[in-house]
Scaffold this motif. Structure first.
Motif, PDB file in Angstrom:
ATOM      1  N   TYR A  58      -7.309  -3.699  -2.437  1.00 36.44           N
ATOM      2  CA  TYR A  58      -7.518  -3.216  -4.104  1.00 36.44           C
ATOM      3  C   TYR A  58      -8.988  -3.243  -4.671  1.00 36.44           C
ATOM      4  O   TYR A  58      -9.157  -2.611  -5.447  1.00 36.44           O
ATOM      5  N   THR A  59      -9.203  -4.368  -4.151  1.00 35.52           N
ATOM      6  CA  THR A  59     -10.450  -4.982  -5.281  1.00 35.52           C
ATOM      7  C   THR A  59     -11.065  -3.799  -5.130  1.00 35.52           C
ATOM      8  O   THR A  59     -12.542  -2.873  -5.266  1.00 35.52           O
ATOM      9  N   SER A 109      -6.174   2.428  -9.586  1.00 31.04           N
ATOM     10  CA  SER A 109      -7.285   2.304  -9.548  1.00 31.04           C
ATOM     11  C   SER A 109      -8.056   3.313 -11.393  1.00 31.04           C
ATOM     12  O   SER A 109      -8.183   2.888 -12.060  1.00 31.04           O
ATOM     13  N   ALA A 138       1.795  -2.424  -7.247  1.00 33.60           N
ATOM     14  CA  ALA A 138       1.349  -2.597  -6.175  1.00 33.60           C
ATOM     15  C   ALA A 138       0.981  -4.441  -5.544  1.00 33.60           C
ATOM     16  O   ALA A 138       1.427  -3.806  -4.266  1.00 33.60           O
ATOM     17  N   TYR A 139       0.930  -5.344  -5.922  1.00 33.05           N
ATOM     18  CA  TYR A 139       0.757  -5.861  -4.919  1.00 33.05           C
ATOM     19  C   TYR A 139       2.089  -6.720  -4.729  1.00 33.05           C
ATOM     20  O   TYR A 139       3.000  -7.741  -3.880  1.00 33.05           O
ATOM     21  N   TRP A 188      -2.061   2.998  -5.125  1.00 32.73           N
ATOM     22  CA  TRP A 188      -4.046   3.086  -4.354  1.00 32.73           C
ATOM     23  C   TRP A 188      -3.718   4.405  -4.699  1.00 32.73           C
ATOM     24  O   TRP A 188      -4.880   4.225  -4.731  1.00 32.73           O
ATOM     25  N   TRP A 197      -7.559  -7.130 -10.990  1.00 33.60           N
ATOM     26  CA  TRP A 197      -6.498  -6.732  -9.822  1.00 33.60           C
ATOM     27  C   TRP A 197      -6.640  -8.530  -8.841  1.00 33.60           C
ATOM     28  O   TRP A 197      -5.993  -9.084  -7.842  1.00 33.60           O
ATOM     29  N   VAL A 202      -1.390  -2.914 -11.075  1.00 28.40           N
ATOM     30  CA  VAL A 202      -1.485  -4.178 -10.713  1.00 28.40           C
ATOM     31  C   VAL A 202      -0.524  -4.546 -10.005  1.00 28.40           C
ATOM     32  O   VAL A 202      -0.822  -4.203  -8.465  1.00 28.40           O
ATOM     33  N   ILE A 232       1.000  -1.486  -0.277  1.00 27.74           N
ATOM     34  CA  ILE A 232       0.328  -0.254   0.028  1.00 27.74           C
ATOM     35  C   ILE A 232       0.825   1.579  -0.212  1.00 27.74           C
ATOM     36  O   ILE A 232       1.626   1.588   1.216  1.00 27.74           O
ATOM     37  N   GLN A 250     -11.236  -0.059  -6.646  1.00 31.31           N
ATOM     38  CA  GLN A 250     -11.319  -0.392  -7.810  1.00 31.31           C
ATOM     39  C   GLN A 250     -12.532   0.182  -7.676  1.00 31.31           C
ATOM     40  O   GLN A 250     -13.378   1.181  -8.901  1.00 31.31           O
ATOM     41  N   ALA A 272      -4.179  -7.331   1.151  1.00 29.19           N
ATOM     42  CA  ALA A 272      -4.190  -6.272  -0.239  1.00 29.19           C
ATOM     43  C   ALA A 272      -5.285  -6.462  -0.941  1.00 29.19           C
ATOM     44  O   ALA A 272      -5.903  -6.100  -1.833  1.00 29.19           O
TER      45      ALA A 272
END
Length: 652
Positions: free
Chosen positions: A284-285, A46, A248-249, A42, A61, A245, A38, A288, A280
């Motif tokens: 994140y889902t 998106s 981020a992960y 974030w 995601w 995407v 994060i 978005q 996460a």
């Protein structure tokens, strides 16, 4: 050959590993991973994902998480058994020797070392775009993927450098302080996006947004970034490596990278790794979902020759250029802008307006928290490189605060250098993601190789069905790399091959018994070929935007000859006792070249001859074939032998 005996793939960091402070507990490792996840992702991803995939961006995601969790499981077992600082640059060395170890490790390093720069850029871009008093930090003269983007001015770059210097200072104070600060800031970084989700879902959510622009999967004309032929599920896949995407992960790896400084890494690393990815996925889902649902199309415009023209609802690609009525670009502060233009009044409007102030603060806090984590990560990668023998021994030196001090200084300098060619978050994120995921093909391979070659290695955490889990993880990593497309892989490959002189000068001459002058000369020739061809193909394809099959054929044949020729020379010139670790790398040479060739002619390339999904099916079969070749190439290296025999693994 040199007159001295070749020694091959050892681990030179065993003694210095013992000097590292074992100060990180379970939740500190968790928040190192979560803090890496994060960050600027974030704030920006998106919007970028929606410009490609529209309402179906939420699938990017979810699919990416499924892929990453399999990769994470493989590293959970390996890192619990062999917890090492700078581990992701060391594990390939343990399973396949120096040639694979260097190519994979260097690809990982060039991505990790660039992340502090991208996080500093994110902070400056965000606050510079939403505060009228700080407009001198930004300019709109940049171009990326054929579209104008905001980049940092010299003044903005100066502030970004100051931020990276702060990252350095916090790391220098020691891992104990770093862990405590990251743990505390981690709560903030989790709380701010969570409340943002709740507010947007409750006060500004429009379900109809998900089917605008041609349906849940937008039509081709609504796809951005010069990829108008990519639509439907293909756009969902394309967005995974290119829009932030995967970027981020990928922060999950921090608990692995700092593993050598954990109190009980054998148990705590799997907890931190799997726990951070699970959190996460939810965050994140929902981010978005809330972003797409909160877009107020009626308040967004395109600036055409000084005149504001309303955007057609569902024209997703236009979001990258959209401005509000007051001229604020949504791309520079996506969630901040949505809070300000939401079609609400009264108390709801006051709440959203007030909360936008917290986003201004978080625009500095979240990227900074990730930036200082990754600066320490880069330092530990340099440390890992030195432990492998790829860099001088002085990078193994542990300072007074129990951190690898010279490696940390080098990470600082490299992070600042990255600001210059990539002065924008959007220009750098795809490169980082693809370079990092390229190295993750070793997760599943390393899992199975160590099961085969080091059955006596104690494993506190064991993955079930390792051959199957390893195959899925390898396919996942390989496909994400392929979906990035030729234009992104071009930068990754160019950066990877730039490192060849370093390998030849330090490792080949010292540990493979090859005469230094010969090894150095070959490394310099490789560098000249790499850079010369990079300039050639870049201009021959109009900045990687237009197919030129003849130019590509010339470029690819020479690149292949360089890589195959260098590998063949090493295999020929190295003494018998270390020849195996060169031959263990032929599978990687083949993989790099075949995937590169497919990336040009596949659906995500410059000349898409093979349509989606047939290109992805072909890539899957190719990756699976190289997976089994890589497993058969692995062997019990001296490095893993030393670790097992000397009982140096923490927690055993």
């Amino acid at each position: 050959m040199a007159g001295k005996e070749a020694k091959g793939a050892k681990d030179l960091g065993i003694e210095s590993d013992k000097q590292l402070r074992k100060a990180l507990g379970r939740f500190e490792l968790l928040y190192l991973s979560l803090g890496g996840i994060i960050g600027s992702g974030w704030l920006f991803a998106s919007l970028d994902t929606a410009t490609y995939a529209g309402g179906s961006a939420i699938l990017s995601w979810i699919i990416a998480w499924i892929f990453i969790i399999f990769i994470g499981l493989t590293y959970a077992e390996i890192s619990a058994a062999v917890p090492k600082s700078g581990s992701l640059t060391r594990y390939p060395h343990y399973t396949h020797g120096g040639w694979v170890g260097f190519l994979i490790g260097w690809a990982y390093f060039v991505s990790a070392a660039s992340t502090p720069a991208v996080e500093a850029e994110a902070a400056i871009e965000y606050i510079g775009s939403i505060n009228s008093k700080l407009t001198s930090l930004l300019t709109t003269s940049g171009i990326f993927n054929g579209s104008p983007i905001t980049i940092l001015t010299p003044v903005g770059l100066g502030f970004a450098v100051l931020l990276i210097l702060f990252f350095f200072l916090l790391n220098y104070l020691g891992v104990h302080i770093l862990g405590k600060v990251t743990h505390g800031v981690g709560w903030w970084k989790l709380l701010i996006p969570s409340i943002t989700i709740i507010l947007l879902l409750a006060l500004a959510f429009h379900p109809s947004n998900f089917t605008l622009g041609g349906g849940f999967f937008p039509a081709p004309q609504y796809v951005a970034g010069g990829s108008s032929g990519i639509a439907g599920l293909a756009a969902v896949f394309y967005a995974i490596p290119t829009t932030g995407v995967i970027f981020a992960y990928l922060g999950f790896r921090q608990s692995v990278e700092y593993g050598g400084e954990g109190k009980n890494p054998a148990k705590d690393i799997p907890f931190a790794l799997i726990g951070s990815l699970s959190i996460a996925l939810v965050v994140y889902t929902l981010l978005q979902t809330s972003f797409i649902g909160a877009i107020n199309w009626n308040a967004l415009y395109l600036n055409e020759s000084g005149k504001l023209v309303p955007i057609t609802p569902g024209n997703w690609s236009a979001l990258s250029s959209a401005v509000t009525k007051s001229g604020v670009k949504i791309v520079n502060g996506p969630f901040f802008t949505l809070l300000r233009i939401a079609p609400v009044a009264g108390l709801a409007a006051s709440i959203l307006l007030g909360w936008s102030i917290f986003l201004m603060i978080d625009a500095v806090v979240s990227p900074s928290g990730t930036g200082w984590i990754f600066l320490g990560n880069a330092a530990r990668d340099i440390y890992g490189f030195a432990a492998n023998g790829y860099l001088p021994d002085f990078f193994l030196k542990i300072g007074k605060t129990k951190v690898p001090i010279y490696a940390l200084i080098a990470a600082l300098i490299i992070g600042i250098i990255y600001l210059l060619p990539f002065p924008s978050w959007y220009a750098l994120v795809g490169f980082i993601s693809s370079a990092t995921v390229l190295t993750y093909i070793m997760g599943g391979i390393g899992l199975v190789v160590l099961r085969k070659t080091a059955p006596d290695l104690k494993r506190p955490y064991k993955v079930p069905a390792p051959l199957v889990i390893g195959a899925i993880a390898t396919i996942a990593a390989g496909l994400i790399v392929y979906w990035a497309g030729f234009s992104t892989l071009f930068y990754v490959y160019t950066a990877v091959f730039i490192g060849l002189p370093i390998f030849m000068f330090f490792y080949a001459s010292k540990w493979l018994g090859i005469k230094r002058s010969t090894a150095t000369a070959i490394g310099i020739v490789d560098l000249i070929i790499d850079l010369g061809l990079a300039f050639y193909i870049f201009y021959a394809t109009a900045g990687l935007s237009t197919a030129n099959d003849i130019a590509f054929a010339i470029y690819f044949i020479i690149i292949a000859a360089m890589l195959i020729g260098t590998t063949a020379f090493l295999a020929y010139a190295a003494p018998k006792e270390v020849k195996r670790e060169i031959n263990a790398g032929w599978w990687l040479v083949g993989f790099l070249l075949v995937i590169y060739l497919l990336s040009y002619f596949g659906a995500f390339g410059l000349h898409p001859v093979i349509p989606f999904p047939w290109d992805t099916i072909a890539a899957t079969v190719i990756i699976l074939g190289f997976y089994f070749w890589a497993i058969n190439s692995g062997f019990r290296t001296e490095a893993i032998e030393e670790i097992i025999e000397e009982g140096r693994v923490t927690g055993l």
